[in-house]
Design a protein around this motif. Structure first.
Motif, PDB file in Angstrom:
ATOM      1  N   UNK A  20     -10.506   7.935  43.206  1.00 54.05           N
ATOM      2  CA  UNK A  20     -10.755   7.434  43.476  1.00 54.05           C
ATOM      3  C   UNK A  20      -9.826   5.634  43.054  1.00 54.05           C
ATOM      4  N   UNK A  21      -9.468   5.078  43.944  1.00 59.66           N
ATOM      5  CA  UNK A  21      -8.009   3.436  44.134  1.00 59.66           C
ATOM      6  C   UNK A  21      -9.390   2.056  43.978  1.00 59.66           C
ATOM      7  N   UNK A  22      -8.887   1.126  43.834  1.00 61.32           N
ATOM      8  CA  UNK A  22      -9.477   0.308  43.479  1.00 61.32           C
ATOM      9  C   UNK A  22      -8.686  -0.971  43.856  1.00 61.32           C
ATOM     10  N   UNK A  23      -8.616  -1.751  44.467  1.00 58.55           N
ATOM     11  CA  UNK A  23      -7.616  -2.905  45.080  1.00 58.55           C
ATOM     12  C   UNK A  23      -7.976  -4.117  44.127  1.00 58.55           C
ATOM     13  N   UNK A  24      -6.576  -4.100  43.606  1.00 60.23           N
ATOM     14  CA  UNK A  24      -6.293  -5.543  42.615  1.00 60.23           C
ATOM     15  C   UNK A  24      -5.776  -6.832  43.134  1.00 60.23           C
ATOM     16  N   UNK A  25      -5.966  -7.144  44.124  1.00 61.97           N
ATOM     17  CA  UNK A  25      -5.927  -8.339  45.182  1.00 61.97           C
ATOM     18  C   UNK A  25      -6.039  -8.091  46.694  1.00 61.97           C
ATOM     19  N   UNK A  26      -6.484  -8.609  47.520  1.00 59.32           N
ATOM     20  CA  UNK A  26      -7.063  -9.382  48.666  1.00 59.32           C
ATOM     21  C   UNK A  26      -5.987  -8.586  49.347  1.00 59.32           C
ATOM     22  N   UNK A  27      -6.247  -7.835  50.486  1.00 58.97           N
ATOM     23  CA  UNK A  27      -5.285  -7.009  51.259  1.00 58.97           C
ATOM     24  C   UNK A  27      -6.165  -6.932  53.067  1.00 58.97           C
ATOM     25  N   UNK A  28      -4.556  -6.508  53.890  1.00 60.68           N
ATOM     26  CA  UNK A  28      -4.988  -6.564  54.870  1.00 60.68           C
ATOM     27  C   UNK A  28      -4.424  -5.127  55.291  1.00 60.68           C
ATOM     28  N   UNK A  29      -5.669  -4.595  56.587  1.00 58.87           N
ATOM     29  CA  UNK A  29      -5.145  -2.936  57.063  1.00 58.87           C
ATOM     30  C   UNK A  29      -6.203  -2.819  58.351  1.00 58.87           C
ATOM     31  N   UNK A  30      -5.160  -2.581  59.115  1.00 59.62           N
ATOM     32  CA  UNK A  30      -5.446  -2.572  60.834  1.00 59.62           C
ATOM     33  C   UNK A  30      -6.310  -4.047  60.946  1.00 59.62           C
ATOM     34  N   UNK A  31      -5.584  -4.959  60.262  1.00 59.86           N
ATOM     35  CA  UNK A  31      -5.631  -6.521  61.154  1.00 59.86           C
ATOM     36  C   UNK A  31      -7.188  -7.077  60.775  1.00 59.86           C
ATOM     37  N   UNK A  32      -7.239  -6.565  59.091  1.00 61.98           N
ATOM     38  CA  UNK A  32      -9.041  -6.710  58.016  1.00 61.98           C
ATOM     39  C   UNK A  32      -8.844  -6.386  57.308  1.00 61.98           C
ATOM     40  N   UNK A  33      -9.460  -7.934  56.600  1.00 64.76           N
ATOM     41  CA  UNK A  33      -8.958  -8.765  55.742  1.00 64.76           C
ATOM     42  C   UNK A  33      -9.975  -7.805  54.250  1.00 64.76           C
ATOM     43  N   UNK A  34     -10.244  -7.819  53.827  1.00 68.40           N
ATOM     44  CA  UNK A  34     -10.572  -7.325  52.577  1.00 68.40           C
ATOM     45  C   UNK A  34     -10.294  -7.591  50.390  1.00 68.40           C
ATOM     46  N   UNK A  35     -10.958  -7.539  50.055  1.00 60.20           N
ATOM     47  CA  UNK A  35     -11.421  -8.493  48.899  1.00 60.20           C
ATOM     48  C   UNK A  35     -10.970  -8.018  48.213  1.00 60.20           C
ATOM     49  N   UNK A  36      -9.916  -8.127  46.936  1.00 64.02           N
ATOM     50  CA  UNK A  36      -9.630  -7.363  45.492  1.00 64.02           C
ATOM     51  C   UNK A  36     -11.473  -6.853  45.379  1.00 64.02           C
ATOM     52  N   UNK A  37     -10.773  -6.413  44.344  1.00 60.52           N
ATOM     53  CA  UNK A  37     -12.620  -5.179  44.257  1.00 60.52           C
ATOM     54  C   UNK A  37     -12.804  -3.791  44.835  1.00 60.52           C
TER      55      UNK A  37
END
Length: 942
Positions: A483-500
């Protein structure tokens, strides 16, 4: 003198080592009988003591406590190998893990590790405690391995590390004590054990290995998928098909399409070694392939989940037990064929024979592993590497639907050429010689960009029930998924995702299991013959866990990266919760979050008032219909601070109390039906209620028949297989339903559990309870109660025969074994608060209803969930699913002053279907009217 002293020292050391080895007690010396003696069983207390004695006396054994059971016993794994190997155990464990995960290794490095390592072989016993051969072969196998000195045993000890694991300590204690309670050996029987042999779920303890709810399954999974990752696991069961001695590998089709083919052929190789060993020892009766019902389609069993982790998972089902029995005459089993090359003849069968067969089978597996250790180690690496490569490139998986799509593309092509013969067309290069279609039809499907397997999945943190999504993540963690966890907000395929947010990429060794938890299963249409009846899957046909848990996720088809950190293997996650916003007036908890029900129950238990908001909350603090409102107080804040932290829920503070109506939540006196012998569906619900802090009491048919139910209970829950059909009876093959045990043979403490729900005694009491204002919740086949009560509902899955009579749809036209389907709901109703307007449900030949329009108009029945599509299948197998369209899956109906709730789908199935838990939980509160002007005390007061 110096030489003489050294010689004397070595002689003394040798004599001490020999003396130590001689102190290892045989089973006869420890238990007082030989393993396999008629009418003799060992308790777990005795077995635990024996394991400890062996570990203390033998330099070939190491005892490991892998955790506690649900009843509080220690669960042990005995590791057996040569003394030299045990000294380097950490190194061999490290090699096994490295090769299985196949990360950052070249083929050359993998070969070197395989040459250095030892084959890791898992052998377990006792998961189903009434299958007594399993536990006792484990004891005898341990004795043989630590005491024998023949060349084969010494080779096995040198080349193998053997993990001998007890799968169900609590069950062995219960079943053995039950069997041995009779002083006269010939009177001893395994029949009519009064309760489940695992505290909550009995036989279903072998259906918990991707969800991992129970402590025993968590303990085992840690060893299998995180700590050791053996190349071979061998799961002992009973019982063999009638007319045979045992069923074993290889298994019948279909196998799951996510498997690496080397896993399937690895099973073939081990199966050949096992049957050859028995044949060479003149031990007939091994059946395989189509000779039994066992397949490799299902995920969730102790053996089957290992298949999705590139392990060669073996299962045998053998006959026998402490009481002698007969191999019955089954004439069709007497003809040798590919299924059963060496049939067994009818004869008397003894426990010792089953133990001897089991030892031979264990030795065949261990000897194969010893001779092929380097190949086994390298092969699990190669399978893992294959998975990594498939998950990091464009890959199209084959499945029945894809094959159907290829054929459909060909059949619909108006320009297709229909050749007079394959040979004639082949000369023009249009199809391969020998038959087939032009390649373009394959390319249309198997190279379509949108039909690729995903490179990964993103589970956003900002979803309505993130705490349940984390439970899903932990199920993956426990099964060894990276499993991986996002340490900051990010965008993939034009969609924004929050940290965590969590990220699960498919370029990992256990990709088959990962895909199986996110992607729909596509079970083939499997019939005995064209136009004939269906072949029942061994267990479920579909079970996609992300669907059942209502986890929101995105499939990402292209490679992606971001601010992600890899979590250590096996590290469980805890969601973060908080109280947000000013809370001068009170707090709101979302009904969409399952964990909100835990918080509410804790508040109610502490005397804090809780309300529900039928119309939700408007303005900035938007909350859905049915959200919980808690007036501000010091006690409420203290409890909610703890709940937010421990449960990972978001609590919203409100500066002013909500406008509009609200209803006060009052705890109900909850009764849950069970039966003598134990009901597994009831046990699952009991466990769920404990997890979600609903106080409840288990009741039995005699309690129902005693009457005056409204004086004792407010709501009674009947899980599937509690209420018999009208004019018939329903049997649970894993439960005696209390009807087989005789009063005179039952200890006094268990006699109140006897009996069964009947139309003549029980239904009138339930009707009186409802009319007096009680609530009855029925699930699955227990919705039969609606027919007993004469409610205006009918079975929607029937047809008219030629002679004008109505009958259930035959299997040739309609057949849906355990699968995931989608239903529509009215989420504004009290019964469905917190649900979306569509939901995935677990459906297992479940009831579907037809309700007359005038009954709905008159308020006699209110539909809660229904099928509005001709193709509701989400995962599994649904033959004739169009018959479902327009059918009602769940409804509520007033009966006097009370209400009956009927949920056809299995809304609590094996505590996996988190997405539908609320359909039960909502019915477990009394929600009388509340006055919004009087519910907000001064802040700080209690």
């Amino acid at each position: 003198m110096r030489f003489l002293s050294s010689t004397l020292f070595l002689a003394l050391l040798l004599s001490l080592t020999t003396a130590r080895a001689q102190t290892i007690p045989s089973p006869k010396e420890h238990f007082g009988f030989n393993i396999g003696d008629n009418y003799q069983l060992a308790t777990y207390t005795q077995t635990e003591a024996y394991f400890k004695k062996v570990a203390a006396a033998s330099d070939r054994a190491k005892l490991v406590d892998i955790g506690m059971t649900e009843e509080g016993r220690h669960q042990y794994m005995l590791i057996v190998s040569s003394p030299e190997n045990l000294k380097k155990l950490n190194r061999y464990q490290e090699i096994s893990r490295k090769l299985a995960r196949a990360e950052n290794l070249t083929d050359q490095q993998a070969h070197a590790l395989a040459d250095e390592g030892k084959a890791i072989v898992w052998i377990d016993g006792g998961i189903h405690a009434t299958e007594t051969v399993g536990t006792h072969q484990l004891i005898e196998t341990i004795w043989q391995l630590v005491s024998r000195k023949d060349p084969e045993t010494m080779r096995i000890l040198d080349k193998d590390v053997i993990l001998l694991t007890h799968a169900n300590p609590d069950g062995q204690e219960l079943v053995t004590n039950w069997y041995m309670r009779e002083a006269t050996p010939e009177k001893r029987s395994l029949d009519n054990v009064p309760r489940l042999y695992q505290k909550y779920i009995g036989h279903d303890n072998n259906r918990d290995f991707f969800m991992l709810n129970m402590k025993e399954t968590q303990n085992i999974a840690r060893q299998l998928f995180v700590d050791w990752i053996p190349q071979i696991m061998y799961n002992h069961h009973q019982r063999g098909p009638a007319g045979s001695v045992l069923a074993g590998p290889p298994y019948r089709d279909p196998f799951n399409y996510v498997f690496d083919p080397m896993m399937v052929t690895g099973i073939d190789a081990l199966g050949a070694a096992m049957i050859n060993r028995l044949n060479s020892e003149n031990k007939p009766g091994f059946t395989r392939l189509g000779g039994s019902v066992f397949s490799t389609w299902y995920n969730g069993g102790l053996r089957t989940t290992t298949h999705f982790h590139n392990m060669i998972g073996l299962l045998t089902e053998i006959i026998g037990g402490p009481t002698p029995e007969d191999v019955p005459l089954v004439p069709k089993r007497l003809i040798p064929n590919g299924n059963t090359p060496f049939p067994v003849t009818p004869q008397k069968w003894y426990f010792k024979q089953s133990i001897d067969y089991s030892i031979s089978l264990n030795y065949s597996v261990l000897d194969y592993a010893a001779r092929q250790s380097d190949q086994l180690l390298y092969n699990i690496y190669r399978m893992g590497k294959n998975s990594i490569e498939r998950g990091s490139s464009d890959y199209w998986a084959l499945s029945p639907k894809r094959i159907d799509a290829i054929e459909e593309a060909y059949n619909k092509d108006p320009k297709k050429v229909v050749p007079p013969s394959s040979a004639a067309l082949a000369q023009y290069g249009m199809i391969p010689r020998g038959g087939g279609m032009p390649m373009k039809y394959y390319d249309t499907i198997m190279k379509a960009p949108v039909l690729r397997d995903p490179r990964g999945y993103i589970i956003p943190k900002n979803q309505p029930d993130f705490a349940t999504a984390v439970k899903f993540i932990n199920a993956l963690v426990r099964t060894g998924i990276q499993i991986q966890e996002a340490t900051a907000d990010f965008t993939v395929a034009g969609k924004k995702y929050p940290a965590g947010s969590y990220v699960v990429k498919t370029d990992q060794a256990f990709r088959p299991h990962l895909l199986d938890m996110f992607e729909p299963q596509d079970h083939p249409n499997d019939f005995q013959y064209p136009g004939g009846p269906p072949v029942r899957p061994y267990d479920a046909a579909g079970w996609t866990l992300a669907y059942l848990m209502n986890v929101k996720f995105d499939r990402i088809l292209d490679g992606f990266d971001g601010p992600f950190k890899k979590l250590p293997y096996g590290e469980l996650q805890s969601p973060e919760g908080a109280i947000a916003g000013a809370s001068g007036a009170g707090y709101v908890l979302s009904a969409k979050s399952n964990n909100s029900f835990i918080a509410v129950n804790d508040l109610l238990a502490s005397g804090v008032e809780v309300y529900r908001l039928p119309n939700g909350v408007g303005e900035k603090s938007t909350a859905e219909a049915g959200a919980f409102y808690v007036p501000a107080s010091a006690k409420a804040k203290s409890l909610l601070d703890k709940s937010a932290k421990d449960l990972g829920i978001l609590v919203t503070g409100l500066a002013k109390r909500p406008a509009g109506s609200m209803t006060k939540v009052t705890p109900m006196r909850i009764a849950l039906w069970d039966t003598y012998g134990g009901s597994m569906p009831s046990g699952w619900v009991r466990w769920m209620m404990e997890q979600y802090h609903f106080p409840m009491k288990v009741v039995y048919p005699n309690d129902i028949d005693a009457g005056d139910l409204k004086k004792k209970y407010d709501v009674i829950v009947f899980v599937t297989r509690a209420i018999p059909p009208v004019g018939g009876k329903e049997e649970d093959i894993f439960s005696l339903m209390g009807s087989e045990a005789k009063v005179e043979n039952t200890p006094a403490e268990f006699r109140p559990w006897l009996g069964k729900i009947t139309a003549t005694k029980s239904v009138p009491q339930l009707k009186a309870f409802l009319e007096a204002g009680g609530t009855v919740v029925t699930i699955g086949s227990s919705t039969n109660l609606a027919y007993h009560l004469g409610l205006p509902v009918k079975n929607a899955l029937t047809e008219m025969t030629a002679n004008g009579t109505e009958r259930p749809l035959p299997g040739e036209k309609y057949y849906i074994p355990g699968s995931v389907l989608r239903v529509n709901l009215d989420s504004t109703q009290h019964a469905t608060w917190g649900m979306s307007n569509q939901s995935d449900v677990y459906f297992d030949a479940s009831p579907v209803f037809k309700i007359a329009p005038d009954a709905i108009a008159k308020g006699l029945v209110k539909p809660l969930a229904w099928f509005d599509s001709s193709k509701p299948l989400r995962s599994g197998w649904a033959w004739g699913q169009s018959y479902l369209q327009g059918g009602v899956a769940a409804f509520e109906a007033p009966v006097g002053a009370g209400k009956l709730y009927a949920f056809g789908p299995e809304i609590t199935f094996r505590a996996q279907s988190h997405g539908t838990f609320k359909l039960l939980f909502n019915q477990l509160y009394s929600t009388g009217s509340g006055n919004p002007s009087s519910v907000a005390p001064v802040a700080g007061q209690e």
